[in-house]
Design a protein around this motif. Structure first.
Motif, PDB file in Angstrom:
ATOM      1  N   ALA A 464       0.738  -1.248  -0.117  1.00  0.00           N
ATOM      2  CA  ALA A 464      -0.265  -0.029  -0.187  1.00  0.00           C
ATOM      3  C   ALA A 464       0.708   1.565  -0.527  1.00  0.00           C
ATOM      4  N   ALA A 465       0.109   2.556   0.070  1.00  0.00           N
ATOM      5  CA  ALA A 465       0.791   3.815  -0.537  1.00  0.00           C
ATOM      6  C   ALA A 465       1.478   4.382   0.822  1.00  0.00           C
ATOM      7  N   TYR A 466       0.567   4.284   1.665  1.00  0.00           N
ATOM      8  CA  TYR A 466       0.191   4.675   3.425  1.00  0.00           C
ATOM      9  C   TYR A 466       0.430   3.464   4.407  1.00  0.00           C
ATOM     10  N   ASP A 467       1.577   3.723   5.461  1.00  0.00           N
ATOM     11  CA  ASP A 467       1.659   2.532   6.278  1.00  0.00           C
ATOM     12  C   ASP A 467       0.644   3.404   7.659  1.00  0.00           C
ATOM     13  N   LEU A 468      -0.308   2.252   7.997  1.00  0.00           N
ATOM     14  CA  LEU A 468      -1.530   2.754   9.037  1.00  0.00           C
ATOM     15  C   LEU A 468      -1.288   2.143   9.826  1.00  0.00           C
ATOM     16  N   SER A 469      -0.040   1.611   9.672  1.00  0.00           N
ATOM     17  CA  SER A 469       0.018   0.421  11.079  1.00  0.00           C
ATOM     18  C   SER A 469       0.122   1.624  12.142  1.00  0.00           C
ATOM     19  N   GLY A 470      -0.365   0.910  13.384  1.00  0.00           N
ATOM     20  CA  GLY A 470       0.568   2.076  14.631  1.00  0.00           C
ATOM     21  C   GLY A 470       0.797   0.778  15.511  1.00  0.00           C
ATOM     22  N   ALA A 471       1.238   1.120  17.108  1.00  0.00           N
ATOM     23  CA  ALA A 471       1.943   0.654  17.566  1.00  0.00           C
ATOM     24  C   ALA A 471       1.695  -0.841  18.184  1.00  0.00           C
ATOM     25  N   LYS A 472       2.260  -1.970  18.304  1.00  0.00           N
ATOM     26  CA  LYS A 472       1.864  -3.180  19.217  1.00  0.00           C
ATOM     27  C   LYS A 472       0.928  -2.903  19.476  1.00  0.00           C
ATOM     28  N   LYS A 473       0.569  -4.157  20.878  1.00  0.00           N
ATOM     29  CA  LYS A 473      -0.416  -4.086  21.898  1.00  0.00           C
ATOM     30  C   LYS A 473       0.277  -3.673  22.813  1.00  0.00           C
ATOM     31  N   GLU A 474       1.095  -4.932  23.247  1.00  0.00           N
ATOM     32  CA  GLU A 474       2.039  -5.477  23.908  1.00  0.00           C
ATOM     33  C   GLU A 474       3.756  -4.258  24.056  1.00  0.00           C
ATOM     34  N   ASP A 475       3.811  -3.772  23.146  1.00  0.00           N
ATOM     35  CA  ASP A 475       5.082  -2.326  23.157  1.00  0.00           C
ATOM     36  C   ASP A 475       4.046  -1.501  24.488  1.00  0.00           C
ATOM     37  N   VAL A 476       2.852  -1.390  23.857  1.00  0.00           N
ATOM     38  CA  VAL A 476       2.392   0.209  24.465  1.00  0.00           C
ATOM     39  C   VAL A 476       2.191  -0.492  25.987  1.00  0.00           C
ATOM     40  N   GLU A 477       2.092  -1.379  26.455  1.00  0.00           N
ATOM     41  CA  GLU A 477       1.667  -1.675  27.685  1.00  0.00           C
ATOM     42  C   GLU A 477       3.089  -2.366  28.157  1.00  0.00           C
ATOM     43  N   GLU A 478       3.850  -2.632  27.373  1.00  0.00           N
ATOM     44  CA  GLU A 478       5.525  -2.575  28.138  1.00  0.00           C
ATOM     45  C   GLU A 478       5.991  -1.300  28.750  1.00  0.00           C
ATOM     46  N   LEU A 479       5.792   0.066  27.334  1.00  0.00           N
ATOM     47  CA  LEU A 479       5.944   1.408  28.137  1.00  0.00           C
ATOM     48  C   LEU A 479       5.230   1.494  29.077  1.00  0.00           C
ATOM     49  N   MET A 480       4.210   1.199  29.971  1.00  0.00           N
ATOM     50  CA  MET A 480       2.759   1.815  30.378  1.00  0.00           C
ATOM     51  C   MET A 480       3.582   0.786  31.559  1.00  0.00           C
ATOM     52  N   GLU A 481       4.664   0.468  31.685  1.00  0.00           N
ATOM     53  CA  GLU A 481       4.922  -0.428  33.187  1.00  0.00           C
ATOM     54  C   GLU A 481       6.462   0.193  32.874  1.00  0.00           C
ATOM     55  N   VAL A 482       7.109  -0.050  32.402  1.00  0.00           N
ATOM     56  CA  VAL A 482       8.252   0.915  31.914  1.00  0.00           C
ATOM     57  C   VAL A 482       8.464   2.435  33.030  1.00  0.00           C
ATOM     58  N   ARG A 483       7.090   3.237  32.889  1.00  0.00           N
ATOM     59  CA  ARG A 483       6.680   4.551  32.756  1.00  0.00           C
ATOM     60  C   ARG A 483       6.162   3.702  34.551  1.00  0.00           C
ATOM     61  N   LYS A 489       1.565   4.313  39.498  1.00  0.00           N
ATOM     62  CA  LYS A 489       0.860   3.948  39.100  1.00  0.00           C
ATOM     63  C   LYS A 489       0.867   4.223  37.472  1.00  0.00           C
ATOM     64  N   VAL A 490       0.534   4.100  36.697  1.00  0.00           N
ATOM     65  CA  VAL A 490       0.729   4.911  35.193  1.00  0.00           C
ATOM     66  C   VAL A 490      -1.013   4.730  34.129  1.00  0.00           C
ATOM     67  N   GLU A 491      -1.974   5.557  34.311  1.00  0.00           N
ATOM     68  CA  GLU A 491      -2.756   4.959  34.076  1.00  0.00           C
ATOM     69  C   GLU A 491      -2.367   5.172  31.835  1.00  0.00           C
ATOM     70  N   VAL A 492      -2.809   3.792  31.524  1.00  0.00           N
ATOM     71  CA  VAL A 492      -2.519   4.550  29.806  1.00  0.00           C
ATOM     72  C   VAL A 492      -4.525   4.902  29.257  1.00  0.00           C
ATOM     73  N   PRO A 493      -3.933   5.488  28.439  1.00  0.00           N
ATOM     74  CA  PRO A 493      -5.168   7.070  27.195  1.00  0.00           C
ATOM     75  C   PRO A 493      -5.685   5.761  27.219  1.00  0.00           C
ATOM     76  N   ALA A 494      -6.804   6.103  27.326  1.00  0.00           N
ATOM     77  CA  ALA A 494      -8.072   5.521  26.338  1.00  0.00           C
ATOM     78  C   ALA A 494      -7.711   5.524  24.766  1.00  0.00           C
ATOM     79  N   GLU A 495      -7.522   6.830  24.160  1.00  0.00           N
ATOM     80  CA  GLU A 495      -7.393   6.362  22.783  1.00  0.00           C
ATOM     81  C   GLU A 495      -6.301   5.782  22.671  1.00  0.00           C
ATOM     82  N   VAL A 496      -4.991   5.565  23.245  1.00  0.00           N
ATOM     83  CA  VAL A 496      -3.585   4.993  23.245  1.00  0.00           C
ATOM     84  C   VAL A 496      -4.000   3.455  23.075  1.00  0.00           C
ATOM     85  N   ALA A 497      -4.380   2.912  24.174  1.00  0.00           N
ATOM     86  CA  ALA A 497      -5.336   1.657  24.441  1.00  0.00           C
ATOM     87  C   ALA A 497      -5.807   1.245  23.168  1.00  0.00           C
ATOM     88  N   ASP A 498      -7.232   2.157  22.250  1.00  0.00           N
ATOM     89  CA  ASP A 498      -8.220   1.913  21.740  1.00  0.00           C
ATOM     90  C   ASP A 498      -7.069   1.700  20.010  1.00  0.00           C
TER      91      ASP A 498
END
Length: 507
Positions: A464-483, A489-498
């Protein structure tokens, strides 16, 4: 004749050496300015390729963007090679004004070219040839094979288009206004190519669209039954569409004023300046006419009013095409009228194509073919005496309206214009109809239905012409755990989780 020319005429041996040297310098500067003017104008016309690419890319669906962009690029490449090898020779080779021929026969591969005027002449005319070829790209978008498109591009710029150019623009063409004995005493007046360029490209696009057929699902369902209402395929990027429109409008200032072919004398400068004015007001008139007429039609039909950007853009382009033939021979007020009617011509022909179930992905046929015809006819109606004298040194036969005003009813110019329309349609139809039918019979014209459904970017261009893939779910969860380990405790923003979940589902 100036004092310098008189002093250095036939008695150079007796003339003042300094005077003659000054004359040579002045002539060299004049030639250089004219060459630069054509280089600059040709560059503007070539930049229109970017406008076509942006307009087409914005108008198609996201799954076909790469394909249409590559076709626009190949237009320029195929056009350059075709016009370099044989196209220019067929168009202008061996032209002299004391005879009439059907096709040129010299300067193949630019043989014997040596001067700046020779080379810039080819460059300027190549830019026009590439424009004629690009018109078809949008019409057959989303379903035409790449090989077929490249074949057509070379054939059009190498043979079909050059013969039209020779007939109308070469000094020995049988329809030209530049011959010693022009048709009907005036010849065809098509200053920058409403007929030569736009009608030729538009007629080719019309034939291609008919033979290729509509896009899957446009007029018929999966079982081949006609849809009650034709399906709409929304443009994927309005921003690219409007960018392409503005680039094309900008490039038209090389297309029309540049067709004066010189700038370093008062006559040519006046012609170029008039062209800039008539081009501007015709585009503006076409834009507002198409948009507001469409809005009024909608209000009468539904009682609601909206303003369609596509109508505005294509109305402006229709006005530009319509004024291209007569930009040097009509007054500004006539240019406004030509643009207004151009807007109406676009709307009417666009609706006619839908009624006939002819699928034009970007409405190039109404813009270029229909308004190309109107532009050629408009010259036969509105060509004015002083401007005809300045641009063509001919005041014997004027636009029909002016002839009636003079009490003569002379329609010689209008007759020439109609003859050019018939010639272009006939010539293009005779050559391009069997050409496209052979491609279709050989299976080289249309892509496979499944490939069309998936999209040509994936099926033909490695993704495809555009790369529309976002971050992987596990990568986002790992980032939140590190933070969280750093800050609690850090809440994952709803839009990021979605977004992460959506990307995971897509993958």
């Amino acid at each position: 004749m100036s004092y310098l020319e008189t002093a250095c005429g036939d008695t150079i041996a007796d003339a003042d050496a300094g005077t003659c040297e000054l004359l040579e310098t002045v002539n060299g500067v004049v030639d250089g300015v004219d060459v630069f003017f054509l280089i600059f104008s040709a560059a503007l016309v070539f930049f229109m390729q970017a406008g076509f690419a942006m307009l087409c890319a914005g108008s198609v669906r996201q799954k076909n963007v790469k394909n249409i962009m590559l076709k626009n690029l190949l237009d320029a490449c195929g056009g350059a090679l075709g016009f370099w090898t044989v196209g220019y020779a067929f168009a202008y080779g061996g032209s002299t004004s004391d005879k009439k021929t059907f096709i040129g026969n010299e300067a193949f591969f630019l043989k014997d070219f040596s001067s700046g005027g020779d080379y810039v002449g080819w460059f300027f005319q190549f830019a026009f040839a590439a424009t004629a070829a690009t018109i078809v790209a949008g019409t057959v978008a989303e379903r035409c094979k790449m090989a077929a498109y490249l074949c057509y591009s070379v054939f059009l710029t190498g043979f079909v288009y050059p013969v039209v150019v020779h007939a109308i623009w070469a000094s020995d063409g049988f329809l030209t206004a530049f011959n010693d004995d022009p048709m009907n005493g005036v010849g065809v007046v098509d200053f920058a190519g409403s007929g030569v360029v736009h009608m030729t490209g538009g007629a080719t696009a019309l034939i291609a669209a008919i033979i290729l057929g509509p896009r899957k699902g446009r007029f018929y369902d999966e079982d081949g039954n006609p849809l009650e209402t034709p399906a709409e395929f929304p443009a994927h990027s309005v921003a690219l569409q409007i960018l392409g429109t503005f680039i094309l409008w900008f490039g038209w200032y090389g297309f029309n004023p540049g067709s004066a072919l010189a700038i370093a004398n008062s006559g040519s400068a006046a012609v170029a300046a008039l062209c800039a004015v008539t081009t501007t007001v015709a585009a503006a008139a076409g834009c507002v006419t198409a948009m507001f007429t469409d809005s009024m039609l909608e209000a009468m039909k539904t009682g609601e009013v909206s303003y369609d950007l596509t109508m505005a853009m294509n109305g402006a382009l229709g006005g530009l095409v319509a004024i291209t033939a007569g930009c040097s021979v009509v007054t500004p007020w006539a240019a406004v009228i030509i643009g207004i009617i151009g807007g109406w011509v676009y709307i009417g022909f666009s609706k006619l194509l839908i009624a006939l179930k002819i699928d034009d992905a970007v409405d190039a046929i109404p813009v270029h073919f229909a308004n190309g015809m109107w532009g050629v006819i408009a010259v036969g109606l509105f060509a004015e005496s002083d401007r005809m004298d300045l641009a063509y040194s001919n005041t014997t036969h004027l636009g029909w309206f002016y002839s009636w005003g003079n009490g003569s009813g002379d329609a010689n110019l209008l007759a020439c214009q109609i003859c050019s329309i018939l010639f272009i349609i006939g010539w293009v139809a005779v050559l391009m109809t069997p050409f496209f039918m052979i491609l279709k019979a050989a299976g080289l014209f249309r892509v496979d239905p499944l490939e069309e459904e998936v999209g040509l970017d994936i099926s033909h261009h490695r993704g495809a012409a555009y790369d529309l893939s976002g971050a992987k779910k596990e990568d986002v969860e790992e980032l939140m755990e590190v933070r969280a380990s750093r800050h609690g405790k850090v809440e994952v923003p709803a839009e990021v989780a979605d977004a992460a979940a959506s990307a995971e589902d897509t993958a």
